[in-house]
Write a protein that holds these residues in place. Structure first.
Motif, short mmCIF file in Angstrom:
data_model
loop_
_atom_site.label_atom_id
_atom_site.label_comp_id
_atom_site.label_asym_id
_atom_site.label_seq_id
_atom_site.Cartn_x
_atom_site.Cartn_y
_atom_site.Cartn_z
N VAL A 37 0.85 -1.20 0.00
CA VAL A 37 0.00 0.00 0.00
C VAL A 37 0.88 1.24 0.00
CG1 VAL A 37 -1.63 1.36 1.38
CG2 VAL A 37 -2.01 -1.09 1.06
N VAL A 38 1.88 1.26 0.86
CA VAL A 38 2.79 2.41 0.95
C VAL A 38 3.54 2.62 -0.36
CG1 VAL A 38 4.85 3.29 2.13
CG2 VAL A 38 2.98 2.29 3.46
N TRP A 46 -10.46 2.49 3.64
CA TRP A 46 -10.73 2.78 5.05
C TRP A 46 -12.22 3.05 5.16
CZ3 TRP A 46 -7.87 2.37 9.36
CH2 TRP A 46 -8.34 2.97 10.53
N SER A 47 -12.80 2.79 6.31
CA SER A 47 -14.24 3.00 6.45
C SER A 47 -14.61 3.57 7.81
CB SER A 47 -14.99 1.68 6.25
OG SER A 47 -14.76 0.82 7.35
N GLU A 64 -3.54 4.97 18.03
CA GLU A 64 -2.83 6.01 17.28
C GLU A 64 -2.14 5.45 16.04
OE1 GLU A 64 -0.23 7.78 20.20
OE2 GLU A 64 -1.93 8.49 21.40
N GLN A 65 -1.50 4.29 16.16
CA GLN A 65 -0.82 3.68 15.02
C GLN A 65 -1.81 3.27 13.93
OE1 GLN A 65 2.54 3.24 14.36
NE2 GLN A 65 2.68 4.70 16.03
N ILE A 66 -2.91 2.69 14.32
CA ILE A 66 -3.91 2.25 13.35
C ILE A 66 -4.57 3.44 12.67
CG2 ILE A 66 -6.12 1.04 13.10
CD1 ILE A 66 -5.09 -0.84 15.40
N ALA A 67 -4.84 4.49 13.43
CA ALA A 67 -5.51 5.67 12.87
C ALA A 67 -4.71 6.30 11.73
CB ALA A 67 -5.76 6.69 13.97
N ASN A 71 -5.13 8.12 6.73
CA ASN A 71 -4.48 9.12 5.88
C ASN A 71 -3.79 8.51 4.67
OD1 ASN A 71 -5.23 11.18 7.68
ND2 ASN A 71 -3.44 10.77 8.95
N ILE A 72 -3.50 7.23 4.74
CA ILE A 72 -2.81 6.54 3.64
C ILE A 72 -3.82 5.91 2.68
CG2 ILE A 72 -1.24 4.62 3.14
CD1 ILE A 72 0.09 5.27 5.88
N ALA A 73 -5.01 5.66 3.17
CA ALA A 73 -6.04 4.99 2.35
C ALA A 73 -6.36 5.78 1.09
CB ALA A 73 -7.30 4.77 3.17
#
Length: 121
Positions: A37-38, A46-47, A64-67, A71-73
């Motif tokens: 993905v990166v 993301w949903s 925090e890490q999952i959130a 921004n990457i989705a």
């Protein structure tokens, strides 16, 4: 490009006990998917249900890490009448509401793959 939807248990898998071989392998697969993905080799969905479940996470560091993945989705799915209708249809198959909502979001996004580590699912 291939589009993937990872449910909440996938995002949490790297925080689980890695001494279990299956957990370790699932974590490595999930990290490989994230790396793709990166690198822009996969589109990530993301949903709203991912956000809701993540907000309910009692561990702030994990939350925090999952959130950051929102921004990457490439695609973010908001609630809609179509998703709620699809969720109800999926529930008729005996699937729990949150899981059905994840599937409905993945379908709405046109995801090629829905990925989970949930064995009951």
């Amino acid at each position: 490009m291939t589009t993937v939807y990872l449910d909440n248990c996938c995002f949490n898998r790297p925080f689980d006990n890695q001494l279990h071989p299956v957990v370790h392998l699932e974590t490595q697969a999930k990290l490989l998917i994230q790396a793709e993905v990166v690198r822009d080799n996969l589109n990530l969905v993301w949903s709203f249900i991912l956000e809701q479940e993540n907000n309910d996470n009692p561990y702030d560091d994990r939350k925090e890490q999952i959130a950051l993945w929102e921004n990457i989705a490439n695609t973010i799915i908001a609630p809609s009448p179509q998703i709620l209708t699809q969720t109800k249809s999926i529930e008729q198959l005996g699937i729990k509401t949150k899981d059905a909502m994840h599937i409905a979001c993945a379908l709405d996004a046109g995801a090629d793959y829905f990925i989970t580590t949930d064995k009951k699912f």
